[in-house]
Design an enzyme around this catalytic site. Structure first.
Site, mmCIF file in Angstrom:
data_model
loop_
_atom_site.group_PDB
_atom_site.id
_atom_site.type_symbol
_atom_site.label_atom_id
_atom_site.label_comp_id
_atom_site.label_asym_id
_atom_site.label_seq_id
_atom_site.Cartn_x
_atom_site.Cartn_y
_atom_site.Cartn_z
ATOM 1 C CD GLU A 102 17.301 71.892 33.335
ATOM 2 O OE1 GLU A 102 17.726 72.301 32.243
ATOM 3 O OE2 GLU A 102 16.629 70.852 33.458
ATOM 4 C CG ASP A 106 7.723 74.398 35.386
ATOM 5 O OD1 ASP A 106 7.230 75.137 36.246
ATOM 6 O OD2 ASP A 106 7.082 73.999 34.404
ATOM 7 N N GLY A 108 10.153 70.250 38.653
ATOM 8 C CA GLY A 108 11.226 69.438 39.227
ATOM 9 C C GLY A 108 11.166 67.989 38.777
ATOM 10 C CE LYS A 109 5.705 64.990 35.789
ATOM 11 N NZ LYS A 109 4.710 64.905 34.698
ATOM 12 C CB THR A 110 13.174 67.014 33.946
ATOM 13 O OG1 THR A 110 11.980 67.528 33.356
ATOM 14 C CG2 THR A 110 14.065 66.427 32.888
ATOM 15 C CG ASP A 162 11.583 76.102 23.185
ATOM 16 O OD1 ASP A 162 11.828 75.745 24.361
ATOM 17 O OD2 ASP A 162 10.870 75.444 22.412
HETATM 18 P P1 5GP Z 1 10.337 70.361 35.028
HETATM 19 O O1 5GP Z 1 10.655 68.913 34.834
HETATM 20 O O2 5GP Z 1 11.127 71.008 36.132
HETATM 21 O O3 5GP Z 1 8.852 70.609 35.193
HETATM 22 O O4 5GP Z 1 10.645 71.085 33.662
HETATM 23 C C1 5GP Z 1 11.894 71.530 33.309
HETATM 24 C C2 5GP Z 1 11.949 71.873 31.824
HETATM 25 O O5 5GP Z 1 10.692 72.387 31.326
HETATM 26 C C3 5GP Z 1 12.950 72.996 31.613
HETATM 27 O O6 5GP Z 1 14.250 72.493 31.455
HETATM 28 C C4 5GP Z 1 12.398 73.686 30.377
HETATM 29 O O7 5GP Z 1 12.903 73.051 29.226
HETATM 30 C C5 5GP Z 1 10.897 73.480 30.461
HETATM 31 N N1 5GP Z 1 10.233 74.680 31.018
HETATM 32 C C6 5GP Z 1 9.669 74.803 32.236
HETATM 33 N N2 5GP Z 1 9.151 76.043 32.429
HETATM 34 C C7 5GP Z 1 9.418 76.730 31.291
HETATM 35 C C8 5GP Z 1 9.137 78.092 30.874
HETATM 36 O O8 5GP Z 1 8.560 78.940 31.568
HETATM 37 N N3 5GP Z 1 9.576 78.422 29.619
HETATM 38 C C9 5GP Z 1 10.217 77.552 28.803
HETATM 39 N N4 5GP Z 1 10.585 78.002 27.601
HETATM 40 N N5 5GP Z 1 10.491 76.265 29.166
HETATM 41 C C10 5GP Z 1 10.097 75.878 30.399
#
Ligand code: 5GP
Length: 180
Positions: A102, A106, A108-110, A162
């Site tokens: 990965e 961020d 961790g939800k996904t 991105d």
């Molecule tokens: P989560 O489910 O952990 O909140 O989000 C994970 C996904 O959010 C990552 O795989 C990524 O695609 C996107 N993401 C989270 N933080 C960032 C960031 O600071 N920059 C970018 N470009 N994408 C992020």
């Protein structure tokens, strides 16, 4: 290095390509040690991890496979919460040593929604390698066995990551400049 503009926002230098490369060498060495003779299956989550996955995989001189998937995420019902569907997962992971690649964890939800789906298929083991983690943003604790960098809760771009589709081709990682 100086600040750059991606679409309508200004970003400042944060992690250089050399620092990223060094972290990848370290991660590659740990993974080689742990997965030698296990023929691990790496599953990289697109789009953000494509560059990290390619560089990491080049640092794994062991017998290993890699596959790429996309996660389509949508809000389910109250009881199901976040629902995530994996697109392109066409390899049987039963009894395989699986390592998810990965770009960034961020909230961790996904992964919190996706990892149980994989566990359901009874892999021999299931671990995670992530280039970046934002501990301050954690809502769902995801154990990251192999981590590149712990970073503050600021939006980052570059090296596959991105901002609105742009900035993935930057070799370094930049973070959003405050007070714009
Ligand atoms: P989560 O489910 O952990 O909140 O989000 C994970 C996904 O959010 C990552 O795989 C990524 O695609 C996107 N993401 C989270 N933080 C960032 C960031 O600071 N920059 C970018 N470009 N994408 C992020």
């Amino acid at each position: 290095m100086s600040t750059i503009k991606v679409k309508d926002k200004v970003f400042e230098p944060y992690l250089t390509a050399a620092e990223i490369d060094k972290a990848i060498h370290r991660l590659g060495a740990s993974l080689c040690e742990d997965y030698q003779d296990k023929r691990p299956l790496f599953i990289a989550i697109l789009n953000g991890s494509f560059m990290f996955a390619a560089d990491l995989f080049k640092n794994l001189p062991i017998e290993a496979e890699i596959s790429f998937i996309k996660l389509a995420s949508y809000k389910g019902t109250k009881s199901t919460g976040q629902v995530v569907t994996a697109i392109g997962l066409d390899i049987d992971i039963h009894n395989r040593h699986v390592v998810i690649i990965e770009d960034i964890v961020d909230t961790g939800k996904t992964l919190n929604a996706f990892l149980p789906q994989l566990r359901h298929q009874h892999p021999a083991s299931l671990e995670l390698v992530a280039l970046l983690n934002k501990p301050e943003a954690t809502e769902y604790t995801i154990p990251i066995k192999y981590l590149g960098f712990s970073i503050p809760d600021k939006f980052v771009v570059g090296y596959g990551l991105d901002y609105d589709g742009l900035g993935r081709n930057l070799a370094d990682i930049y973070r959003l400049k405050e007070e714009q």
